[in-house]
Each structure stands twice: as structure tokens, then as C-alpha cells.
Scaffold this motif. Sequence first.
Motif, short mmCIF file in Angstrom:
data_model
loop_
_atom_site.label_atom_id
_atom_site.label_comp_id
_atom_site.label_asym_id
_atom_site.label_seq_id
_atom_site.Cartn_x
_atom_site.Cartn_y
_atom_site.Cartn_z
N ILE A 87 0.87 -1.17 0.00
CA ILE A 87 0.00 0.00 0.00
C ILE A 87 0.91 1.22 0.00
N ALA A 88 0.66 2.18 -0.87
CA ALA A 88 1.59 3.32 -0.99
C ALA A 88 0.85 4.57 -1.43
N TYR A 89 1.36 5.70 -0.95
CA TYR A 89 0.95 7.00 -1.48
C TYR A 89 1.77 7.26 -2.74
N PRO A 113 5.69 3.93 0.57
CA PRO A 113 5.03 2.68 0.94
C PRO A 113 4.69 2.62 2.43
N ARG A 114 3.66 1.86 2.74
CA ARG A 114 3.30 1.61 4.13
C ARG A 114 3.99 0.32 4.58
N GLY A 115 4.61 0.35 5.75
CA GLY A 115 5.22 -0.86 6.28
C GLY A 115 4.19 -1.97 6.43
N ASP A 116 4.58 -3.18 6.05
CA ASP A 116 3.62 -4.30 6.02
C ASP A 116 3.80 -5.26 7.19
N VAL A 117 4.50 -4.82 8.23
CA VAL A 117 4.61 -5.58 9.48
C VAL A 117 3.85 -4.82 10.56
N ASN A 132 1.48 8.50 4.59
CA ASN A 132 1.24 9.95 4.50
C ASN A 132 2.17 10.77 5.39
N GLN A 133 3.03 10.13 6.16
CA GLN A 133 3.79 10.83 7.20
C GLN A 133 4.63 11.99 6.66
N PHE A 134 5.25 11.81 5.49
CA PHE A 134 6.17 12.84 5.00
C PHE A 134 5.71 13.53 3.72
N VAL A 135 4.47 13.30 3.34
CA VAL A 135 3.98 13.86 2.07
C VAL A 135 4.05 15.38 2.07
N GLU A 136 3.50 16.01 3.08
CA GLU A 136 3.47 17.48 3.10
C GLU A 136 4.87 18.06 3.23
N LEU A 137 5.71 17.42 4.01
CA LEU A 137 7.09 17.89 4.17
C LEU A 137 7.81 17.87 2.82
N ILE A 138 7.68 16.79 2.08
CA ILE A 138 8.34 16.70 0.78
C ILE A 138 7.77 17.72 -0.18
#
Length: 204
Positions: free
Chosen positions: A7-9, A49-53, A31-37
Amino acid sequence: MTASSYIAYRHGGEPGAPLVMAFHGTGGDENQFVELIRQMLPRAGIVAPRGDVSEGGANRFFRRTGEGIYDMADLAARTERMAEFIASTHAAHSGRPLYGLGYSNGANILASVLFEQPRLFNRVALMHPLIPWTPKPQPALARLPVFVSAGSHDPICPPERSRALIDWLTTQGAAVDPLITQGGHEVLQAELNALQHFMRIPDA
């Protein structure tokens, strides 16, 4: 699972602009770093990507058996899978510089991929990584720009580990841009300022 099953933005950005692959910390998401970037590099593409663990419901990129104690077999398998995901993502954006940005657990999986396949990247930013092993020599890191930030009072990542990683990268010939603040595991404004400068340096 296939390499493309994260799963990924995803944000395409403008043609020719860098593609930034971002990796969240434990408990974060895509979504954690989208606005920062977007603030730092408004034209850039973003794939996060979202971590899958799942660790007690918190997203991670690989398993651990305790604080700072990694399941190395799991890390190796997930590093290989992540490298495939990064390579296939970059192939879909051919000709664009590829930047990696990771924080905490995200910095750890990014670093693990970097140790194995540094030629995937044009530059890499590792914020508060914890690498509790000595990687094998990697001459392909020569001249690669790598930003490493850490806190001298980080309760999760001992400062000697941060310095050991910086020293190892330097020994491999990477163009290391280090920053150790007086903070802990949190990201300080000084780090964001230094990160922005690093991410905006024109590619050679």
C-alpha cells in the motif's frame, strides 16, 4: 506477496523532477512525510510505501524481537523485497533522479537497501537510523550523497551507533552530510532545515 503489493501514497510530480521515496517511522503510515516533501520539493514525485509488518497495531517495515534487537532473517528478506519495489518504481519513472528519505524504522529499511544496492539512489537521507550491526564493505557507495541526522540524547538510538554509521559511510567513500543535535528521537527544526538544504542541492 509481489514487490508491487505495498500500500503506498503516489504522486507523479512534474516530468524530470526528482522522485522521492519516503519511509515512515514505527506507527506512521504512507502519508507521514507527504506534506514535508511537497514543501521542500514542490515539483517532485512522491512514492511512500506503508510498512507491512504490524507490531501491536503499529506499522513497521521489518520484525524485531525487542528494542534495538532485529530479526535479521526477516530484515534480509524484507530488504530484498523493498529493493525490488524501489527498482520497479524507479523503472516506471525512467530518467528521473531517485531520492530516498526515511525516519527511524523507515530509515533502517532504507539504510539496509542502501547497503546492498546503493546504485538505486541519487541521494539518501537517513533520519535517526539505528543500525546495530556493521555492514559489509560497499565500494559502490563512493561519492553518493547521504544525509544522516541523530540526537545525542536519543533513548532509542545510542549516539555511538549514529557515529559508527557515519564513520562507516565515510569509510566507504560516501559524501556524508552528518548532523547530530542535542535532541532525542524527535525531529528538530534544525534537522528539517539541514534536510531541506540537502534535498535541494542540484544533482551532478
